[in-house]
Scaffold this active site. Structure first.
Site, PDB file in Angstrom:
ATOM      1  N   ASP A  25     -49.035  31.994  50.720  1.00 37.19           N
ATOM      2  CA  ASP A  25     -50.466  31.991  50.377  1.00 37.19           C
ATOM      3  C   ASP A  25     -50.952  30.550  50.217  1.00 37.19           C
ATOM      4  OD1 ASP A  25     -53.032  32.357  49.179  1.00 37.19           O
ATOM      5  OD2 ASP A  25     -52.355  34.224  48.255  1.00 37.19           O
ATOM      6  N   SER A  55     -57.843  38.133  44.630  1.00 35.87           N
ATOM      7  CA  SER A  55     -58.545  36.984  45.195  1.00 35.87           C
ATOM      8  C   SER A  55     -59.745  36.622  44.319  1.00 35.87           C
ATOM      9  CB  SER A  55     -58.945  37.276  46.646  1.00 35.87           C
ATOM     10  OG  SER A  55     -59.310  36.107  47.337  1.00 35.87           O
ATOM     11  N   HIS A 115     -52.004  35.219  51.908  1.00 39.89           N
ATOM     12  CA  HIS A 115     -53.109  35.648  51.046  1.00 39.89           C
ATOM     13  C   HIS A 115     -53.522  37.076  51.397  1.00 39.89           C
ATOM     14  CE1 HIS A 115     -56.304  34.915  48.206  1.00 39.89           C
ATOM     15  NE2 HIS A 115     -57.179  35.404  49.056  1.00 39.89           N
TER      16      HIS A 115
END
Length: 305
Positions: free
Chosen positions: A249, A161, A279
């Site tokens: 995601d 991320s 995600h």
């Protein structure tokens, strides 16, 4: 020509996909803090990471005039054959290096490498460019000291991320300094590569508070700076990269675009899209996540050699 997402999906056992689907149906969709008050509350409620054995060495390293706390994991069985620089996620405003202790201890022992976790400064108390400054400093320290400190100059970098974003920003800085060739590969999991809201994928997250916390002081027109939004960078001359993302995601398009741009710039890039995965999926307790992490580990092992 017909371009189908299914053609990009990693081939995993049907039972893993079914288990993942059941897991995500059973849990409420999460969201990040939407204000500074919520952020402080979320930080306070974050559980302490579980202790690992043997524990990491905690120290502070310095390069380019910046001092950064790090956590150093050495393999339990013999000297390291390489060093991995791991950058934690958390939207640039949450998390610590300690949250990766279990992953980093397992990685150090499985691959027989040293693993370095970075406690970079967090927004909004320390907005951009504090985080990439810290990551660059540790990367430079490794480039200069890895052989002396760990007995190996084989380096790799990665993160998840926001950590993937910072890893790529760090490589771009190292490329511009002429030392990026010290790194043999970058394992990037579901990064956020456009914080400018100028692309369709960027607009999907434009209202998220983490962007305001991290780059709220930067005029909108300047958020296409590569150090903020690597999607806009000249991406030539970077080490091999592995991009991992889930088909569910919100950042899928961001990662597809980044993979395409890396490839078009002449880099060695591999894209792995996992079905039924949102995600952050590699941090979830599913067999699908374990398969993805095993794949990342194998890729890193090949690059570190």
């Amino acid at each position: 020509m017909r371009f189908a997402l299914e053609a990009l999906l990693v081939d995993v056992p049907d039972e893993q996909v079914a288990e993942a689907c059941a897991f995500y149906r059973s849990r409420a969709a999460g969201r990040g803090p939407a204000s500074y008050a919520e952020l402080k509350d979320a930080r306070g409620k974050k559980p302490a990471p579980r202790a690992v054995v043997p524990p990491p060495l905690e120290e502070t390293v310095e390069a380019a005039g910046v001092r950064v706390p790090v956590r150093v994991f050495l393999p339990a069985d013999g000297p390291p054959r390489g060093v991995y620089l791991g950058i934690h996620g958390g939207g640039f405003y949450m998390g610590t290096a300690a949250q990766g202790d279990e992953r980093h201890r397992a990685l150090a022992d499985a691959l027989r490498i040293a693993v370095i976790g970075i406690d970079y400064r967090l927004a909004p108390e320390h907005p951009w460019p504090a985080a990439p400054d810290d990551c660059e400093a540790v990367a430079l320290w490794l480039a200069e000291q890895a052989e002396t400190r760990f007995g190996t100059s084989r380096l790799a970098i990665g993160g998840s991320s926001a950590g993937a974003t910072l890893a790529l920003a760090t490589l771009l800085r190292l490329r511009d300094r002429g030392v990026v060739d010290r790194f043999a590969g970058a394992a990037l999991r579901f990064g956020t590569y456009d914080l400018s809201a100028h692309t369709p994928s960027g607009r999907l997250i434009a209202d998220e508070y983490f962007i305001q916390a991290y780059v709220g002081h930067v005029p909108d027109r300047d958020r296409t700076l590569p150090d903020i939004s690597p999607l806009y960078a000249d991406l030539r001359g970077l080490p091999p990269a592995l991009l991992v993302v889930g088909s569910e995601d919100i950042l899928l398009e961001d990662n597809l675009t980044m993979a395409g741009r890396l490839s078009a710039a002449g880099n060695d890039v591999e894209l792995r899209v996992y079905p039924a995965a949102p995600h952050g999926f590699t941090g979830h307790p599913t067999a699908l996540a374990a398969t993805a992490i095993e794949g990342v580990n194998s890729w890193l092992s090949e690059r570190i050699g």
